[in-house]
Design a protein around this motif. Structure first.
Motif, PDB file in Angstrom:
ATOM      1  N   PHE A  62      37.659   5.723 -26.654  1.00 39.18           N
ATOM      2  CA  PHE A  62      37.193   4.445 -26.802  1.00 39.18           C
ATOM      3  C   PHE A  62      36.129   4.176 -27.459  1.00 39.18           C
ATOM      4  CE2 PHE A  62      40.176   4.525 -22.979  1.00 39.18           C
ATOM      5  CZ  PHE A  62      41.247   3.430 -23.358  1.00 39.18           C
ATOM      6  N   SER A  63      35.111   5.583 -27.411  1.00 42.26           N
ATOM      7  CA  SER A  63      33.993   5.432 -28.082  1.00 42.26           C
ATOM      8  C   SER A  63      33.795   4.925 -29.621  1.00 42.26           C
ATOM      9  CB  SER A  63      33.180   6.711 -28.120  1.00 42.26           C
ATOM     10  OG  SER A  63      33.948   7.643 -28.922  1.00 42.26           O
ATOM     11  N   ALA A  64      35.056   5.205 -30.443  1.00 39.03           N
ATOM     12  CA  ALA A  64      35.190   4.613 -31.648  1.00 39.03           C
ATOM     13  C   ALA A  64      35.069   3.128 -31.682  1.00 39.03           C
ATOM     14  CB  ALA A  64      36.145   5.342 -32.140  1.00 39.03           C
ATOM     15  N   PHE A  65      35.740   2.527 -30.674  1.00 43.42           N
ATOM     16  CA  PHE A  65      35.728   1.075 -30.483  1.00 43.42           C
ATOM     17  C   PHE A  65      34.486   0.485 -30.468  1.00 43.42           C
ATOM     18  CE2 PHE A  65      40.016   2.377 -29.579  1.00 43.42           C
ATOM     19  CZ  PHE A  65      40.857   1.604 -30.587  1.00 43.42           C
ATOM     20  N   TRP A  66      33.787   1.105 -29.389  1.00 42.52           N
ATOM     21  CA  TRP A  66      32.435   0.523 -29.381  1.00 42.52           C
ATOM     22  C   TRP A  66      31.430   0.705 -30.098  1.00 42.52           C
ATOM     23  CZ3 TRP A  66      34.394  -2.162 -25.810  1.00 42.52           C
ATOM     24  CH2 TRP A  66      35.196  -1.617 -24.666  1.00 42.52           C
ATOM     25  N   VAL A  67      31.266   2.007 -30.969  1.00 42.85           N
ATOM     26  CA  VAL A  67      30.114   2.268 -31.836  1.00 42.85           C
ATOM     27  C   VAL A  67      30.339   1.538 -33.145  1.00 42.85           C
ATOM     28  CG1 VAL A  67      29.606   4.135 -33.127  1.00 42.85           C
ATOM     29  CG2 VAL A  67      30.106   4.422 -30.673  1.00 42.85           C
ATOM     30  N   ASN A  68      31.894   1.436 -33.474  1.00 42.64           N
ATOM     31  CA  ASN A  68      31.965   0.850 -34.872  1.00 42.64           C
ATOM     32  C   ASN A  68      32.145  -0.812 -34.425  1.00 42.64           C
ATOM     33  OD1 ASN A  68      32.160   3.075 -36.299  1.00 42.64           O
ATOM     34  ND2 ASN A  68      34.111   3.293 -35.235  1.00 42.64           N
ATOM     35  N   HIS A  69      31.882  -1.267 -33.416  1.00 39.46           N
ATOM     36  CA  HIS A  69      31.843  -2.920 -33.063  1.00 39.46           C
ATOM     37  C   HIS A  69      33.578  -3.549 -33.337  1.00 39.46           C
ATOM     38  CE1 HIS A  69      27.771  -2.532 -32.572  1.00 39.46           C
ATOM     39  NE2 HIS A  69      27.420  -2.280 -33.454  1.00 39.46           N
ATOM     40  N   VAL A  70      34.369  -2.722 -33.081  1.00 38.76           N
ATOM     41  CA  VAL A  70      35.800  -3.194 -33.519  1.00 38.76           C
ATOM     42  C   VAL A  70      35.819  -4.318 -32.715  1.00 38.76           C
ATOM     43  CG1 VAL A  70      38.378  -2.791 -33.155  1.00 38.76           C
ATOM     44  CG2 VAL A  70      36.518  -0.833 -34.059  1.00 38.76           C
ATOM     45  N   PHE A  71      35.735  -4.658 -31.337  1.00 39.10           N
ATOM     46  CA  PHE A  71      36.007  -5.729 -30.593  1.00 39.10           C
ATOM     47  C   PHE A  71      35.215  -6.871 -31.241  1.00 39.10           C
ATOM     48  CE2 PHE A  71      37.113  -2.298 -27.641  1.00 39.10           C
ATOM     49  CZ  PHE A  71      38.632  -2.601 -27.617  1.00 39.10           C
ATOM     50  N   ILE A  72      33.855  -6.768 -31.474  1.00 37.31           N
ATOM     51  CA  ILE A  72      32.849  -7.843 -32.063  1.00 37.31           C
ATOM     52  C   ILE A  72      33.373  -8.204 -33.176  1.00 37.31           C
ATOM     53  CG2 ILE A  72      30.496  -8.273 -32.545  1.00 37.31           C
ATOM     54  CD1 ILE A  72      30.744  -7.414 -29.722  1.00 37.31           C
ATOM     55  N   TYR A  73      34.114  -7.116 -34.065  1.00 41.19           N
ATOM     56  CA  TYR A  73      34.633  -8.048 -35.591  1.00 41.19           C
ATOM     57  C   TYR A  73      35.560  -8.688 -35.225  1.00 41.19           C
ATOM     58  CZ  TYR A  73      31.705  -4.981 -38.545  1.00 41.19           C
ATOM     59  OH  TYR A  73      30.703  -4.621 -39.394  1.00 41.19           O
ATOM     60  N   GLY A  74      36.553  -8.333 -34.296  1.00 49.10           N
ATOM     61  CA  GLY A  74      37.798  -9.151 -33.954  1.00 49.10           C
ATOM     62  C   GLY A  74      37.239 -10.537 -33.427  1.00 49.10           C
ATOM     63  N   PHE A  75      36.222 -10.584 -32.523  1.00 51.44           N
ATOM     64  CA  PHE A  75      35.631 -11.663 -31.965  1.00 51.44           C
ATOM     65  C   PHE A  75      35.325 -12.718 -32.818  1.00 51.44           C
ATOM     66  CE2 PHE A  75      32.097 -14.325 -30.349  1.00 51.44           C
ATOM     67  CZ  PHE A  75      32.704 -14.673 -28.997  1.00 51.44           C
ATOM     68  N   LEU A  76      34.505 -12.131 -33.779  1.00 53.47           N
ATOM     69  CA  LEU A  76      33.984 -13.366 -34.930  1.00 53.47           C
ATOM     70  C   LEU A  76      35.144 -13.616 -35.862  1.00 53.47           C
ATOM     71  CD1 LEU A  76      30.524 -11.435 -35.804  1.00 53.47           C
ATOM     72  CD2 LEU A  76      30.925 -13.506 -34.462  1.00 53.47           C
ATOM     73  N   MET A 136      38.323 -14.027 -35.349  1.00 51.24           N
ATOM     74  CA  MET A 136      39.078 -14.970 -34.446  1.00 51.24           C
ATOM     75  C   MET A 136      38.281 -16.313 -34.305  1.00 51.24           C
ATOM     76  SD  MET A 136      41.919 -14.285 -33.755  1.00 51.24           S
ATOM     77  CE  MET A 136      42.489 -15.631 -32.592  1.00 51.24           C
ATOM     78  N   LEU A 137      36.870 -16.477 -34.280  1.00 55.13           N
ATOM     79  CA  LEU A 137      36.136 -17.392 -34.353  1.00 55.13           C
ATOM     80  C   LEU A 137      36.164 -18.245 -35.551  1.00 55.13           C
ATOM     81  CD1 LEU A 137      33.865 -19.192 -32.647  1.00 55.13           C
ATOM     82  CD2 LEU A 137      32.158 -17.556 -33.430  1.00 55.13           C
ATOM     83  N   LEU A 138      35.982 -17.464 -36.579  1.00 52.26           N
ATOM     84  CA  LEU A 138      36.049 -18.042 -37.809  1.00 52.26           C
ATOM     85  C   LEU A 138      37.406 -18.878 -38.157  1.00 52.26           C
ATOM     86  CD1 LEU A 138      34.728 -18.771 -40.713  1.00 52.26           C
ATOM     87  CD2 LEU A 138      35.434 -16.353 -41.334  1.00 52.26           C
ATOM     88  N   LEU A 139      38.497 -17.909 -37.947  1.00 52.84           N
ATOM     89  CA  LEU A 139      39.876 -18.644 -38.224  1.00 52.84           C
ATOM     90  C   LEU A 139      39.930 -19.774 -37.443  1.00 52.84           C
ATOM     91  CD1 LEU A 139      41.782 -15.366 -38.635  1.00 52.84           C
ATOM     92  CD2 LEU A 139      41.050 -16.828 -40.285  1.00 52.84           C
ATOM     93  N   THR A 140      39.550 -19.811 -36.139  1.00 49.73           N
ATOM     94  CA  THR A 140      39.904 -21.062 -35.186  1.00 49.73           C
ATOM     95  C   THR A 140      38.844 -22.004 -35.444  1.00 49.73           C
ATOM     96  OG1 THR A 140      40.246 -19.524 -33.266  1.00 49.73           O
ATOM     97  CG2 THR A 140      39.742 -21.764 -32.738  1.00 49.73           C
ATOM     98  N   LEU A 193      24.625 -20.306 -29.967  1.00 48.00           N
ATOM     99  CA  LEU A 193      23.455 -19.333 -29.311  1.00 48.00           C
ATOM    100  C   LEU A 193      24.216 -17.866 -29.194  1.00 48.00           C
ATOM    101  CD1 LEU A 193      21.701 -21.348 -26.769  1.00 48.00           C
ATOM    102  CD2 LEU A 193      20.839 -20.519 -29.027  1.00 48.00           C
ATOM    103  N   TRP A 194      25.511 -17.826 -28.877  1.00 42.44           N
ATOM    104  CA  TRP A 194      26.149 -16.529 -28.803  1.00 42.44           C
ATOM    105  C   TRP A 194      26.440 -15.812 -30.108  1.00 42.44           C
ATOM    106  CZ3 TRP A 194      27.078 -12.978 -25.505  1.00 42.44           C
ATOM    107  CH2 TRP A 194      27.153 -13.256 -24.184  1.00 42.44           C
ATOM    108  N   VAL A 195      26.865 -16.969 -31.235  1.00 42.26           N
ATOM    109  CA  VAL A 195      27.057 -16.140 -32.541  1.00 42.26           C
ATOM    110  C   VAL A 195      25.596 -15.479 -33.184  1.00 42.26           C
ATOM    111  CG1 VAL A 195      27.533 -16.769 -34.861  1.00 42.26           C
ATOM    112  CG2 VAL A 195      28.798 -17.842 -33.009  1.00 42.26           C
TER     113      VAL A 195
END
Length: 269
Positions: A220-234, A236-240, A97-99
């Motif tokens: 910090f706005s560049a990280f939120w607008v470009n979804h940097v953390f979301i990309y990193g989250f997904l 890591m999820l895929l690799l794990t 559901l999160w994904v």
């Protein structure tokens, strides 16, 4: 009998390795030389200690399983495996559901579908507390996943200390470490929850803080607008997921004799 003998051999190996590590530590303390934690010897000693700690943890698990299937058989609760299976199914469902929520709501510039936001808003019509509890469930799940993931990472790659949480057998240092990890992850989880459930939290103060003020801070706005953390989250999820599919078990073979010989060779050197 074979399992009991295997456990006995592993215990003897680990006792001997522990004695070698103890002697090595005493020699360092008595030498009076300045300790450099970044030296090659310090890194090797730390790696050996982590290997030893991992082996002890896996041995404790095997001993507990052996006792459960032998002398403690009559005291074992047969519902525990079913409860673990139920918890695993719920965890898998929450992860999926999160994904889906990220892919159809967070990533697109214009959300494709509110998805979980509609589910939470549905409860506002008759009992809003259920919606709040549902959001709490999704966010708390991320915190537990962070603690479990940190332990799994340390158990498999030996980069960090192991801090398992067990009933009546948890060290204070493990409590402090895991509490610190939860506190460290609490703020990012809140921010992530506000982003993923923006429709549901649109009138909340936290939405104004994270969705407006924090999101558009300089640098910090560049990280939120470009979804940097979301990309990193997904990523890591895929690799794990791929790694755990290839190596689902933590019980990697431990060569106690090799570790013991390596420690003795370092002492002689």
């Amino acid at each position: 009998a074979e399992a009991q003998q295997s456990i006995r051999d592993r215990v003897n190996e680990l006792v001997e390795i522990g004695e070698v590590l103890k002697v090595e530590q005493e020699q360092k303390q008595n030498s009076g030389s300045r300790f450099n934690m970044f030296s090659a010897d310090a890194r090797k000693a730390h790696q050996a200690y982590l290997e030893f700690k991992k082996a002890v943890h896996l041995l404790e698990q095997d001993v507990e399983d052996f006792q459960t299937s032998s002398e403690n058989y009559n005291n074992y609760n047969p519902l525990i495996p079913y409860a673990a299976l139920f918890g695993g199914i719920i965890s898998l469902l929450l992860s999926i559901l999160w994904v889906i929520q990220i892919l159809i709501y967070v990533f697109p510039a214009t959300p494709i579908h509110p998805f979980l936001n509609l589910y939470f808003q549905f409860f506002d019509k008759f009992f809003p507390l259920f919606g709040v509890l549902s959001v709490a469930l999704f966010c708390i799940y991320l915190l537990f996943a962070a603690v479990k993931g940190c332990f799994k990472f340390g158990l498999r790659f030996l980069f960090i200390q192991l801090h398992p949480m067990k009933l009546n057998r948890t060290y204070m240092s493990s409590f402090m470490f895991n509490i610190g990890l939860i506190l460290l992850c609490a703020l990012p989880v809140v921010q992530f929850g506000v982003t993923a459930f923006a429709d549901y939290a649109r009138n909340a103060t936290v939405r104004q803080v994270f969705g407006t003020q924090v999101k558009y801070l300089q640098f910090f706005s560049a990280f939120w607008v470009n979804h940097v953390f979301i990309y990193g989250f997904l990523i890591m999820l895929l690799l794990t997921t791929l790694y755990l599919m290839c190596k689902p078990s933590d019980n990697a073979k431990f060569d106690g004799l090799a570790l013991r010989d390596r420690l003795k060779a370092r002492r002689r050197g």
